[in-house]
Design an enzyme around this catalytic site. Structure first.
Site, PDB file in Angstrom:
ATOM      1  N   GLY A  11       0.819  -1.223   0.000  1.00 39.64           N
ATOM      2  CA  GLY A  11       0.000   0.000   0.000  1.00 39.64           C
ATOM      3  C   GLY A  11       0.843   1.259   0.000  1.00 39.64           C
ATOM      4  O   GLY A  11       0.534   2.245   0.667  1.00 39.64           O
ATOM      5  N   ALA A  14       2.768   2.767  -5.255  1.00 36.17           N
ATOM      6  CA  ALA A  14       2.444   1.815  -6.327  1.00 36.17           C
ATOM      7  C   ALA A  14       1.134   1.093  -6.041  1.00 36.17           C
ATOM      8  O   ALA A  14       0.262   0.976  -6.910  1.00 36.17           O
ATOM      9  CB  ALA A  14       3.577   0.803  -6.493  1.00 36.17           C
ATOM     10  N   SER A  38       0.838  -3.586   5.243  1.00 39.75           N
ATOM     11  CA  SER A  38       1.229  -3.753   6.635  1.00 39.75           C
ATOM     12  C   SER A  38       1.733  -2.423   7.180  1.00 39.75           C
ATOM     13  O   SER A  38       2.771  -1.912   6.740  1.00 39.75           O
ATOM     14  CB  SER A  38       2.326  -4.811   6.713  1.00 39.75           C
ATOM     15  N   ILE A  41       5.244  -2.708   8.632  1.00 40.21           N
ATOM     16  CA  ILE A  41       6.377  -2.624   7.685  1.00 40.21           C
ATOM     17  C   ILE A  41       6.503  -1.197   7.150  1.00 40.21           C
ATOM     18  O   ILE A  41       7.583  -0.655   7.019  1.00 40.21           O
ATOM     19  CB  ILE A  41       6.192  -3.635   6.521  1.00 40.21           C
ATOM     20  N   LYS A  77       5.585  21.765 -10.784  1.00 39.13           N
ATOM     21  CA  LYS A  77       6.977  21.530 -11.191  1.00 39.13           C
ATOM     22  C   LYS A  77       7.092  21.756 -12.693  1.00 39.13           C
ATOM     23  O   LYS A  77       6.337  21.160 -13.467  1.00 39.13           O
ATOM     24  CB  LYS A  77       7.347  20.087 -10.823  1.00 39.13           C
ATOM     25  N   VAL A 184       2.110 -10.271   5.135  1.00 37.68           N
ATOM     26  CA  VAL A 184       2.093 -11.541   4.394  1.00 37.68           C
ATOM     27  C   VAL A 184       3.256 -12.394   4.899  1.00 37.68           C
ATOM     28  O   VAL A 184       4.418 -11.976   4.850  1.00 37.68           O
ATOM     29  CB  VAL A 184       2.235 -11.296   2.871  1.00 37.68           C
ATOM     30  N   LEU A 334       8.690  -0.226  -6.860  1.00 36.29           N
ATOM     31  CA  LEU A 334      10.044  -0.666  -6.513  1.00 36.29           C
ATOM     32  C   LEU A 334      10.197  -2.174  -6.630  1.00 36.29           C
ATOM     33  O   LEU A 334      11.304  -2.673  -6.785  1.00 36.29           O
ATOM     34  CB  LEU A 334      10.396  -0.190  -5.098  1.00 36.29           C
ATOM     35  N   GLU A 343      15.616  11.673 -12.375  1.00 33.69           N
ATOM     36  CA  GLU A 343      14.697  12.325 -13.314  1.00 33.69           C
ATOM     37  C   GLU A 343      13.245  11.991 -12.954  1.00 33.69           C
ATOM     38  O   GLU A 343      12.357  12.047 -13.805  1.00 33.69           O
ATOM     39  CB  GLU A 343      15.013  11.919 -14.760  1.00 33.69           C
ATOM     40  N   ILE A 347       7.657   6.917 -10.303  1.00 29.86           N
ATOM     41  CA  ILE A 347       6.189   6.977 -10.245  1.00 29.86           C
ATOM     42  C   ILE A 347       5.637   6.914 -11.674  1.00 29.86           C
ATOM     43  O   ILE A 347       4.602   6.305 -11.928  1.00 29.86           O
ATOM     44  CB  ILE A 347       5.717   8.251  -9.494  1.00 29.86           C
TER      45      ILE A 347
END
Ligand SMILES: Cc1cc2nc3c(=O)[nH]c(=O)nc-3n(C[C@H](O)[C@H](O)[C@H](O)COP(=O)(O)OP(=O)(O)OC[C@H]3O[C@@H](n4cnc5c(N)ncnc54)[C@H](O)[C@@H]3O)c2cc1C
Length: 502
Positions: A11, A14, A38, A41, A77, A184, A334, A343, A347
Site C-alpha cells: 500500500g 504503487a 502492513s 512494515i 513543477k 504476508v 520498486l 529524473e 512513479i
C-alpha cells in the site's frame, strides 16, 4: 482461468495507484479487488517529484486537481534544476516542454544553432517557456492565459507521498477496493503451474485470488521471493546505492520554487522537492565512495530549514526485474525495479505499468502473449530511461573526487555513445521506441553538461533566413509576455490549492 479476484500486495504509492486505477474496472461487473498492506512494515516514504504524464493519470481517474494538490500539500513543477553536474559552479534547467517549435520539419535546436552560427547570441533557454517561468519563480497553466497564441505550459507536481497514497486509498475504497491490514507471511504456489494461488497473513487468514499485483517495494515478495524471477543489475552505470532522506520545514518564508533541484555532491547528489509546507530533501550516494555519516552531514549542511523528522536511510540496487509480469503476477513500483530518482521516473513507470496492465488484462485469464508484450515494452522503457540517467553521470568534466572520476571514465552502453556522437556532430537526436524523453530533454541535458553541438541539420540553411529570424523573435517575445503575466508560483498555490497547515 477467469479472473474474479485481484489481490494487490502493498500500500505504498504503487499499491494505491494500482488500486485506484483498477477500481474503475469494477463498474458494471463483479470483480473483487483486495489490497493488503502492513502498517508495521510501512512504506519507503520518499518519491515526491513527478513528471507531466502523472497529470494525465489524475485526469484519467477524474480526480479534481486542486482538491488533490491541497490534500497532498502539492506544488507545481516545470522541470529540474541541475547544479554542479557539468562542473562545480555550473547549473542548468531540464525543462518540461520544448525549445521553440519545429520549423520546416526541423527540431528547434537545429534552427537555433544555425542562427547562432550566423551571429544570433540568444541562449536557447529564452525559447522555452518552462525554463523562463522557473527562473522567475512564476507559474500559470495554459488555460489560465485565455489566449491561443502563447506557448503551452507543461507541468507536473511535487506531492507528499504519504498523503497521496491516503488520498488514493479513499478514492479506491469508495469504488469497492477492500483494504486488509496484515503482514504476508507466506506466498502459496500451484504445484503444477507455479502460479500464485494465495497469500497467507501472519496470524490471519489466507487470501486466495486469480491475479496478483506485487507492490511490496524492494522486497518483491511475490515476483522475486516466491517466483524467483531474477534481477538485472545496473550498478556499473548507475553506481549510487544508498540514500538518506530528511524533510525540513519552509519557515524561511521563501516561496516554493516551481522546480525540483538536484545538486551534485562529491559522491552523488541531493534532491530538494518543495511542497507547500515543507521541503523533501535527500542525498543519493554510492557507499563505495562515501559513508552514511558523511552523506548525512552533507545533507544537513545543505538543507534550507529545520529537519522535521529523523534521517531515513535507504539502500537500493539499480536495475530491473528480468520479467515484470511472471505467471499471474505483475510487479509495479520498486518491486519491478529502481533506477535512481534523478529524473523522477519511478512513479511514472508505475503509471505506465498500470496503463499497460489495463490494456492487456483479460478477465478471461492469463496467456503468454500478454506477458511477452508487457515484459518487452517495459524492458525497452527502462533501458531508454537508463541511458538518459547514465548521461547525467558520464557527461561531466568533474575530476574533484574518485566518484566523478569513475563516472566520467566508465564504459557506457553503445546506444548512449551513439546518441552523444550524433548530437555532437550535427545535433541529430532520434527518439526511438516511443521513448519517454524528448529531443528537448536530451538536448537540454547534453548542452547543460557541456556537450556541444558542432553542427546542425544541413536543411536548416535552406529555410528563409529573414522569416526564421522573425519567428525566433516572436517565440522569444511571446514567452516574455507569458512569463511577465504569470503570477508568482506561491501566489498561484495560495489561490488555487491551498493546503491545510501540516
Ligand atoms: C531515495 C529515493 C527517492 C525517490 N524519489 C522519487 C521521486 O522523486 N520521484 C519518483 O517518481 N519516484 C521516486 N522514488 C521512487 C518512489 O519512492 C517509489 O516508486 C514509490 O514510492 C513506490 O514505492 P512502492 O509503493 O513500490 O514501495 P513502498 O513504498 O516500499 O511500499 C511497499 C508496500 O508493501 C507493503 N509490504 C511489504 N512487504 C509486505 C508484507 N510482507 N506484507 C504486507 N505488506 C507488505 C508495505 O507495507 C508497503 O505498504 C524514490 C525512491 C527512492 C528510494
Amino acid at each position: 482461468m477467469a479472473i474474479e479476484h485481484i489481490v494487490i500486495v502493498g500500500g505504498g504509492t504503487a499499491g494505491w495507484m494500482a488500486a485506484a486505477a483498477l477500481s474503475r474496472l469494477r463498474k458494471n461487473r463483479e470483480l473483487a479487488i483486495t489490497l493488503v498492506e502492513s502498517e508495521e512494515i510501512g512504506t519507503v516514504g520518499v518519491g515526491e517529484a513527478t513528471i507531466p504524464p502523472f497529470v494525465d493519470f489524475q485526469t484519467l481517474l477524474e480526480i479534481d486537481e486542486s482538491e488533490m494538490l491541497a490534500a497532498v500539500q502539492g506544488s507545481f513543477k516545470l522541470g529540474i534544476q541541475f547544479v554542479n553536474w557539468g562542473n562545480v559552479g555550473e547549473s542548468y534547467i531540464h525543462p518540461f516542454g520544448n525549445y521553440g517549435y519545429q520549423m520546416g520539419g526541423l527540431s528547434f535546436h537545429h534552427i537555433w544553432h544555425h542562427a547562432k552560427s550566423r551571429g544570433d547570441n540568444r541562449p536557447i533557454q529564452v525559447f522555452n517557456a518552462e525554463t523562463m517561468a522557473a527562473y522567475f519563480g512564476k507559474f500559470a497553466k495554459t488555460d489560465d492565459m485565455k489566449r491561443d497564441d502563447l506557448p503551452p505550459i507543461n507541468y507536473a507536481y511535487h506531492i507528499n507521498a504519504t498523503a497521496y497514497a491516503a488520498f488514493l486509498r479513499k478514492y479506491a475504497e469508495a469504488r469497492g477496493v477492500v483494504r486488509t491490514e496484515g503482514k504476508v507471511a507466506d506466498v502459496r504456489l500451484d504445484a503444477e503451474t507455479g502460479f500464485v494461488t494465495s497469500i497467507a497473513l501472519e496470524n490471519g487468514p489466507e487470501i486466495a485470488a486469480d491475479f496478483f499485483v506485487d507492490c511490496t517495494g524492494f522486497r518483491g515478495l511475490l515476483i522475486e521471493q516466491a517466483l524467483e524471477t531474477g534481477y538485472e543489475e545496473w550498478t556499473h552505470w548507475l553506481p549510487c546505492n544508498r540514500a538518506v532522506a530528511l524533510p525540513c520545514n519552509r519557515d524561511d518564508g521563501a516561496p516554493p520554487p516551481p522546480f525540483t533541484k538536484a545538486t551534485a555532491h562529491k559522491a552523488g547528489w541531493q534532491w530538494q522537492v518543495p511542497l507547500q509546507h515543507r521541503n523533501g530533501n535527500g542525498h543519493v550516494y554510492c557507499d563505495a565512495y562515501m559513508s552514511a555519516d558523511e552523506a548525512t552531514d552533507i545533507l544537513i549542511a545543505n538543507i534550507a530549514g529545520k529537519p522535521t523528522a529523523d534521517p531515513n536511510h535507504l539502500r537500493f540496487i539499480t536495475g530491473r526485474r528480468k520479467k515484470f509480469w511472471n505467471k499471474n503476477v505483475v510487479a509495479l513500483g520498486l518491486a519491478a525495479g529502481f533506477m535512481e530518482p534523478l529524473e523522477s521516473t519511478s512513479i511514472h513507470l508505475i503509471n505506465t505499468g498500470i496503463n499497460k496492465l489495463i490494456a492487456l488484462l483479460s478477465l478471461d485469464g492469463v496467456n503468454e502473449a500478454q506477458q511477452a508484450s508487457f515484459n518487452r515494452l517495459t524492458a525497452k522503457e527502462y533501458e531508454k530511461i537508463r541511458d538518459f540517467l547514465i548521461l547525467h553521470y558520464n557527461a561531466t568534466r568533474r575530476d574533484d573526487s574518485d566518484f566523478w572520476n569513475y563516472c566520467r571514465t566508465m564504459s557506457v552502453p553503445d546506444s548512449l555513445t551513439e546518441k552523444v556522437e550524433l548530437f555532437k556532430m550535427n545535433g541529430q537526436i532520434f527518439r526511438e521506441d516511443d521513448e519517454l524523453f524528448t529531443e528537448t530533454s536530451w538536448a537540454a541535458v547534453m548542452m547543460g553538461q557541456g556537450i556541444s553541438m558542432n553542427g546542425h541539420n544541413a536543411m536548416a540553411a535552406t529555410l528563409d533566413q529573414a522569416e526564421t529570424h522573425k519567428e525566433l523573435d516572436e517565440i522569444e517575445k511571446s514567452i516574455r509576455f507569458l512569463v511577465q503575466h504569470m503570477p508568482a508560483h506561491g501566489d498561484y498555490l495560495a489561490r488555487y490549492c491551498p493546503a491545510k497547515a501540516a
